[in-house]
Design an enzyme around this catalytic site. Structure first.
Site, PDB file in Angstrom:
ATOM      1  N   ASP A 126       0.857  -1.187   0.000  1.00  0.00           N
ATOM      2  CA  ASP A 126       0.000   0.000   0.000  1.00  0.00           C
ATOM      3  C   ASP A 126       0.890   1.232   0.000  1.00  0.00           C
ATOM      4  O   ASP A 126       1.991   1.213   0.569  1.00  0.00           O
ATOM      5  CB  ASP A 126      -0.901   0.014   1.232  1.00  0.00           C
ATOM      6  CG  ASP A 126      -1.990  -1.048   1.174  1.00  0.00           C
ATOM      7  OD1 ASP A 126      -2.447  -1.383   0.069  1.00  0.00           O
ATOM      8  OD2 ASP A 126      -2.390  -1.536   2.249  1.00  0.00           O
ATOM      9  N   ASP A 144      -6.975  -1.509  -4.632  1.00  0.00           N
ATOM     10  CA  ASP A 144      -8.054  -1.146  -3.713  1.00  0.00           C
ATOM     11  C   ASP A 144      -8.959  -0.085  -4.338  1.00  0.00           C
ATOM     12  O   ASP A 144     -10.181  -0.123  -4.175  1.00  0.00           O
ATOM     13  CB  ASP A 144      -7.482  -0.613  -2.401  1.00  0.00           C
ATOM     14  CG  ASP A 144      -6.614  -1.616  -1.678  1.00  0.00           C
ATOM     15  OD1 ASP A 144      -6.834  -2.835  -1.842  1.00  0.00           O
ATOM     16  OD2 ASP A 144      -5.693  -1.189  -0.957  1.00  0.00           O
TER      17      ASP A 144
END
EC number: 3.4.23.36
Length: 166
Positions: A126, A144
């Site tokens: 991330d 995401d």
């Protein structure tokens, strides 16, 4: 006649798999680039409300089950692969519904992008960090984002379908 109707209701998977592949490639390329350029857990301010912030997530959304001991890697991998299989079935069956299949393709591309991370690295990479004042949204990635956009489009498609049925 039933065979003809069935043939028309189903469609080709090619355009939808193409969208999913684009999502996967963009996701993986950005993760590789960010991993090479940025140091782990060091924020790089871009704007007053956005940083690049490389972190590893061993759990799911919002680091759910991140500290579970390792089994979650395989559970979330299996879940992502199973979701992709169901999505392929749905896209094949409803291939003529463009918004529906586009939303599913985005969700599948995002899910498989994160599955690749789990298989290759044991965690999801991330790096997008939005914040206001001292409050930070949990870091996320392009996969995401694709899942979120796909889910929003899925809701919009269903609302449109319900309104059309009235």
């Amino acid at each position: 006649m039933a065979k003809t109707m069935s043939k028309q209701a189903s469609g080709t998977l090619a355009p939808w798999l193409g969208i999913a592949l684009i999502v996967i490639l963009a996701d993986q390329l950005t993760k590789i680039a960010v991993s090479k350029v940025f140091a782990y857990a060091v924020p790089y301010a871009i704007t007053p409300f956005f940083n690049f912030f490389l972190v590893f997530n061993r759990g799911a959304a919002f680091s759910f089950l991140a500290m579970a001991g390792g089994w979650q890697r395989w559970a979330f991998t299996l879940l992502g692969v199973a979701a992709a299989a169901v999505i392929c079935y749905l896209m094949k069956r409803h291939g003529n519904q463009r918004l529906f299949c586009t939303s599913l393709a985005l969700i599948m591309g995002g899910a498989l992008g994160n599955v690749i991370d789990r298989l290759v690295y044991g965690h999801v990479i991330d790096f997008l960090d939005f914040h206001v004042g001292g409050w930070h949204w949990p870091a996320f990635n392009l996969a995401d984002s694709a899942i979120t956009i796909g889910a929003i489009l899925l809701v919009l498609d269903e609302l449109r379908r319900v309104r059309g049925a009235r």
